[in-house]
Design a protein around this motif. Sequence first.
Motif, short mmCIF file in Angstrom:
data_model
loop_
_atom_site.label_atom_id
_atom_site.label_comp_id
_atom_site.label_asym_id
_atom_site.label_seq_id
_atom_site.Cartn_x
_atom_site.Cartn_y
_atom_site.Cartn_z
N MET A 1 -18.09 28.84 50.92
CA MET A 1 -17.89 27.51 50.62
C MET A 1 -18.15 27.45 49.12
N ALA A 2 -19.07 28.13 48.44
CA ALA A 2 -19.53 28.12 47.05
C ALA A 2 -18.23 28.32 46.26
N LYS A 3 -17.10 29.08 46.74
CA LYS A 3 -16.23 29.32 45.83
C LYS A 3 -15.21 28.13 45.71
N TYR A 4 -15.46 27.04 46.69
CA TYR A 4 -14.66 25.86 46.57
C TYR A 4 -15.18 24.80 45.48
N THR A 5 -16.66 25.11 45.25
CA THR A 5 -17.39 23.93 44.53
C THR A 5 -17.30 24.43 43.25
N LYS A 6 -17.50 25.87 42.72
CA LYS A 6 -17.40 26.18 41.61
C LYS A 6 -16.30 25.68 40.67
N LYS A 7 -16.48 25.29 39.58
CA LYS A 7 -15.44 24.92 38.79
C LYS A 7 -14.77 26.25 37.75
N SER A 8 -13.48 26.10 37.82
CA SER A 8 -12.73 27.23 37.01
C SER A 8 -12.93 27.07 35.53
N GLU A 9 -12.78 28.22 34.79
CA GLU A 9 -12.83 28.14 33.51
C GLU A 9 -12.03 27.25 32.76
N LEU A 10 -10.67 27.05 33.48
CA LEU A 10 -9.74 26.12 33.00
C LEU A 10 -10.14 24.89 33.04
N GLU A 11 -10.90 24.50 34.27
CA GLU A 11 -11.41 22.89 34.52
C GLU A 11 -12.54 22.59 33.60
N VAL A 12 -13.38 23.76 33.43
CA VAL A 12 -14.48 23.27 32.44
C VAL A 12 -14.12 23.11 31.18
N LYS A 13 -13.05 24.03 30.48
CA LYS A 13 -12.75 23.77 29.17
C LYS A 13 -11.84 22.17 28.98
N ALA A 14 -11.20 22.03 30.10
CA ALA A 14 -10.27 20.80 30.05
C ALA A 14 -11.22 19.79 30.08
N ARG A 15 -12.33 19.56 30.95
CA ARG A 15 -13.43 18.58 30.84
C ARG A 15 -14.20 18.58 29.62
N GLN A 16 -14.37 19.66 29.06
CA GLN A 16 -15.23 19.49 27.83
C GLN A 16 -14.28 19.06 26.65
N ALA A 17 -12.99 19.28 26.74
CA ALA A 17 -11.92 18.78 25.86
C ALA A 17 -12.07 17.31 25.65
N LEU A 18 -11.94 16.49 26.98
CA LEU A 18 -12.03 15.24 27.03
C LEU A 18 -13.30 14.84 26.62
N THR A 19 -14.33 15.32 26.73
CA THR A 19 -15.60 14.98 26.14
C THR A 19 -15.73 15.15 24.67
N ASP A 20 -15.24 16.05 24.29
CA ASP A 20 -15.14 16.33 22.82
C ASP A 20 -14.29 15.04 22.05
N ARG A 21 -13.39 14.74 22.89
CA ARG A 21 -12.45 13.69 22.34
C ARG A 21 -12.87 12.16 22.42
#
Length: 171
Positions: A1-21
């Motif tokens: 189950m944990a693998k479905y809740t862990k964010k991928s590196e791509l998702e983390v970077k995309a979310r951070q890019a939004l926040t940074d902007r």
Amino acid sequence: MAKYTKKSELEVKARQALTDRGVNVEDIAELVYYLQSKYHNDLSMDDCRHNVERVLTKREVQNAILTGIELDMLAEQKKLSQPLQRTIEIDEGLYGIDEVIALSIVNVYGSIGMTNFGYIDKQKPGILKKLNDKSSGEIHTFLDDIVGAIAAAASSRLAHSDADALDDVDA
């Protein structure tokens, strides 16, 4: 189950890019509420946030976010060749590649997203108005359309989930 809740590196970077902007999930959820509140009497901001969160888990969405923001930042740094540099700097009206990238997000949840996107892109409420303001010195040629597309996709997801719930009641 944990693998479905862990964010991928791509998702983390995309979310951070939004926040940074300067864009957060709450900003996008407010756009979803703007689009959908007249159709759902009991719509809550939690519902809107949940649907935005789900849209942000999609790889197509993450790739669009990173691609668009990267192009905006390169334009701010004047690292694009002409005439593309000027076209993105001024967000030229006949340049439609920013909308094409946004449509890759919109299409994740079906064609209803297209009408939601067209409407919100014209209205420019909330964070979209801020992103579209050229006086800040920042370039958001791609980001404003991407944020509008995420809201449109989340609205579509919400509409589909409501339709699915009605189908369950009718069964």
